[in-house]
Write a protein that holds these residues in place. Structure first.
Motif, PDB file in Angstrom:
ATOM      1  N   LEU A 149      -8.341  46.518  36.522  1.00 37.47           N
ATOM      2  CA  LEU A 149      -8.968  45.275  36.985  1.00 37.47           C
ATOM      3  C   LEU A 149      -7.933  44.144  37.758  1.00 37.47           C
ATOM      4  O   LEU A 149      -6.756  44.420  37.374  1.00 37.47           O
ATOM      5  N   VAL A 150      -8.465  43.484  38.683  1.00 36.42           N
ATOM      6  CA  VAL A 150      -7.807  42.712  39.356  1.00 36.42           C
ATOM      7  C   VAL A 150      -8.616  41.295  39.659  1.00 36.42           C
ATOM      8  O   VAL A 150      -9.683  41.401  39.659  1.00 36.42           O
ATOM      9  N   ALA A 151      -7.885  40.416  39.476  1.00 39.37           N
ATOM     10  CA  ALA A 151      -8.252  38.990  39.611  1.00 39.37           C
ATOM     11  C   ALA A 151      -7.421  38.162  40.431  1.00 39.37           C
ATOM     12  O   ALA A 151      -6.284  37.645  39.914  1.00 39.37           O
ATOM     13  N   ASN A 152      -7.703  37.753  41.785  1.00 39.31           N
ATOM     14  CA  ASN A 152      -6.695  36.904  42.588  1.00 39.31           C
ATOM     15  C   ASN A 152      -7.556  35.547  42.914  1.00 39.31           C
ATOM     16  O   ASN A 152      -8.652  35.505  43.488  1.00 39.31           O
ATOM     17  N   ALA A 232      -4.689  45.430  33.743  1.00 38.69           N
ATOM     18  CA  ALA A 232      -5.217  44.188  34.480  1.00 38.69           C
ATOM     19  C   ALA A 232      -4.166  43.384  35.245  1.00 38.69           C
ATOM     20  O   ALA A 232      -3.128  43.056  34.626  1.00 38.69           O
ATOM     21  N   LEU A 233      -4.280  43.069  36.405  1.00 36.98           N
ATOM     22  CA  LEU A 233      -3.460  42.359  37.338  1.00 36.98           C
ATOM     23  C   LEU A 233      -4.064  41.033  37.803  1.00 36.98           C
ATOM     24  O   LEU A 233      -5.161  40.916  38.246  1.00 36.98           O
ATOM     25  N   VAL A 234      -3.299  40.110  37.349  1.00 40.57           N
ATOM     26  CA  VAL A 234      -3.782  38.757  37.543  1.00 40.57           C
ATOM     27  C   VAL A 234      -2.889  38.143  38.579  1.00 40.57           C
ATOM     28  O   VAL A 234      -1.741  37.930  38.235  1.00 40.57           O
ATOM     29  N   GLY A 289       6.292  40.561  32.660  1.00 35.90           N
ATOM     30  CA  GLY A 289       6.636  39.195  32.756  1.00 35.90           C
ATOM     31  C   GLY A 289       5.838  38.881  33.859  1.00 35.90           C
ATOM     32  O   GLY A 289       5.225  39.364  34.919  1.00 35.90           O
ATOM     33  N   MET A 290       6.091  37.386  34.099  1.00 34.57           N
ATOM     34  CA  MET A 290       5.441  36.854  35.310  1.00 34.57           C
ATOM     35  C   MET A 290       6.323  36.857  36.450  1.00 34.57           C
ATOM     36  O   MET A 290       7.477  36.316  36.447  1.00 34.57           O
ATOM     37  N   ALA A 340       2.023  36.875  40.046  1.00 28.69           N
ATOM     38  CA  ALA A 340       1.693  37.993  39.402  1.00 28.69           C
ATOM     39  C   ALA A 340       2.059  38.346  37.799  1.00 28.69           C
ATOM     40  O   ALA A 340       3.182  38.204  37.430  1.00 28.69           O
ATOM     41  N   ILE A 341       0.967  38.790  37.111  1.00 29.34           N
ATOM     42  CA  ILE A 341       1.350  39.445  35.753  1.00 29.34           C
ATOM     43  C   ILE A 341       0.354  40.507  35.429  1.00 29.34           C
ATOM     44  O   ILE A 341      -0.790  40.190  36.155  1.00 29.34           O
ATOM     45  N   ALA A 342       0.735  41.438  34.445  1.00 32.23           N
ATOM     46  CA  ALA A 342      -0.046  42.368  34.334  1.00 32.23           C
ATOM     47  C   ALA A 342      -0.174  42.610  32.767  1.00 32.23           C
ATOM     48  O   ALA A 342       0.597  42.226  31.759  1.00 32.23           O
ATOM     49  N   CYS A 343      -1.255  43.266  32.356  1.00 34.63           N
ATOM     50  CA  CYS A 343      -1.742  43.445  31.007  1.00 34.63           C
ATOM     51  C   CYS A 343      -1.905  45.012  30.986  1.00 34.63           C
ATOM     52  O   CYS A 343      -2.443  45.522  32.013  1.00 34.63           O
TER      53      CYS A 343
END
Ligand code: SAH
Length: 367
Positions: A149-152, A232-234, A289-290, A340-343
């Motif tokens: 998933l991506v959310a920009n 997931a990448l935010v 990490g952020m 960016a941060i990922a889960c």
């Protein structure tokens, strides 16, 4: 007042002042007059521009990040390729094109878009005509399958509440009616258990922001990733731990008074990456990490890609290509403010480009 301003003012007159979250939710997503409901706000003729609209390189780097992560997790098939708040569908179109280079990946992907705006759903359908996307109202409606998933610039559009620090409690910032205008006010100070931990790192008069919908959305995503795999990448503007008033309105690419024209201006707030990280880990997944956007894109190879594309360009097209690379990566442009941060699953490979260890010092300037 705008038509929506009159509706909000009538509600306040009848039932009393409202919190910022209510105001933001109405302004952005009111079924008839909401900002996102009624328009495509992106691009030069609109109110703001986002990274995927600046250059195809942004979506290509994110496609590479998702692809590497998919391969590292054993190429699960089928899988959900999801985006939250896809705007014009540009980012997903660039991702879909990029992953075609990875054997089996495009065929295994089921594209699911979580989008509240009917206007933007129609725009996304045009951009993704060949990719068989389907739309969902909420993250809970995504399929039970491995999730990439991506959310920009999605989380910055979620409604926030603001609290002003008082000696031993917090006064919520509210919106009231003053004459024929909407105006900020303060509720009576009270102790708020959820903000007890902020009494030690704030001074009276300071503002902290809370995004009530964030933990449930991020937690739901993380739970699926912990359970079924994926990542997931935010990406968004913000920092580690909310501090200060970041509520802002944009219209025609310029800041405007956020109370002046509800429904006609974009409203956002900075994203609290600590809250994202906490929601990911509390749901049983791992958080990276952020990482500043510029660092993230450089690690994924944006400069090599920029050079390859530059070879085919000349004149004005080359100048704007160089400017786009700079805008996405330079610390004085989007490179440092955006993070960016990922889960990802606990113990699994860390998605490429992101810091492994949580970094709390973000160089984020607090107003
Ligand atoms: N990601 C895109 C667009 C960012 S604008 C880009 O980078 O260009 C924010 C997007 O989130 C829009 O598509 C808007 O309609 C959508 N959005 C805002 N609030 C939402 C909500 N609560 N649920 C679903 N989509 C939402």
């Amino acid at each position: 007042m705008t038509p929506l301003g009159r509706i909000i003012a009538a509600r306040i007159a009848a039932a009393g002042p409202i919190g910022l979250a209510d105001y933001m939710a109405e302004s952005l997503l009111h079924p008839e007059h909401g900002y996102y409901t009624t328009r495509d706000p992106l691009g030069a003729a609109g109110d703001f521009t986002t990274a995927p609209e600046i250059s195809q390189m942004f979506g290509e780097m994110i496609g590479l990040c998702l692809a590497q992560s998919w391969v590292d997790q054993g190429s699960p098939a089928p899988f959900t390729l999801a985006e939250l708040g896809p705007g014009r569908g540009t980012l997903m179109a660039d991702i879909a094109r990029t992953i075609r280079a990875v054997p089996g990946m495009a065929e295994a992907a089921r594209i699911r878009l979580v989008e509240a705006s009917p206007t933007l759903r129609a725009r996304q359908a045009e951009s993704l005509a060949g990719d068989a996307p389907q739309w969902r109202d909420r993250v809970e409606d995504l399929p039970d399958a491995p999730l990439f998933l991506v959310a920009n610039e999605f989380f910055d559009a979620l409604p926030i509440r603001q609290f002003e620090r008082h000696e031993d409690g917090w006064a919520e910032r509210q919106i009231a009616v003053d004459g024929d205008q909407l105006a900020f006010g303060l509720a009576r100070p009270a102790r708020i258990g959820a903000l007890d931990h902020r009494l030690s790192d704030t001074e009276p008069g300071e503002i902290v922001e809370v995004c009530p919908a964030l933990p449930a959305i991020a937690g739901e995503i993380a739970m699926r990733i912990a359970d079924r795999g994926g990542m997931a990448l935010v990406i968004d503007y913000g920092g580690w731990r909310s501090r200060g008033d970041t509520f802002q309105a944009l219209k025609g690419h310029a800041p405007v008074d956020p109370l002046a024209e509800p429904g006609l201006a974009d409203l956002t707030a900075h994203v609290d990456f600590e809250a994202l990280s906490t929601a990911f880990t509390e749901a049983g997944a791992a958080a990276t990490g952020m990482t500043p956007q510029g660092v993230f894109l450089e690690r994924l190879g944006i400069t090599q890609r920029a050079q390859a594309l530059a070879r085919k360009l000349a004149g004005g097209a080359l100048d704007s290509h160089i400017a786009a690379h700079r805008r996405l990566t330079h610390p004085e442009e989007m490179g440092q403010l955006f993070k960016a941060i990922a889960c990802h699953p606990v113990g699994g490979p860390v998605p490429p480009g992101l810091d492994e260890v949580p970094c709390h010092d973000d160089g984020h300037s607090h107003p």
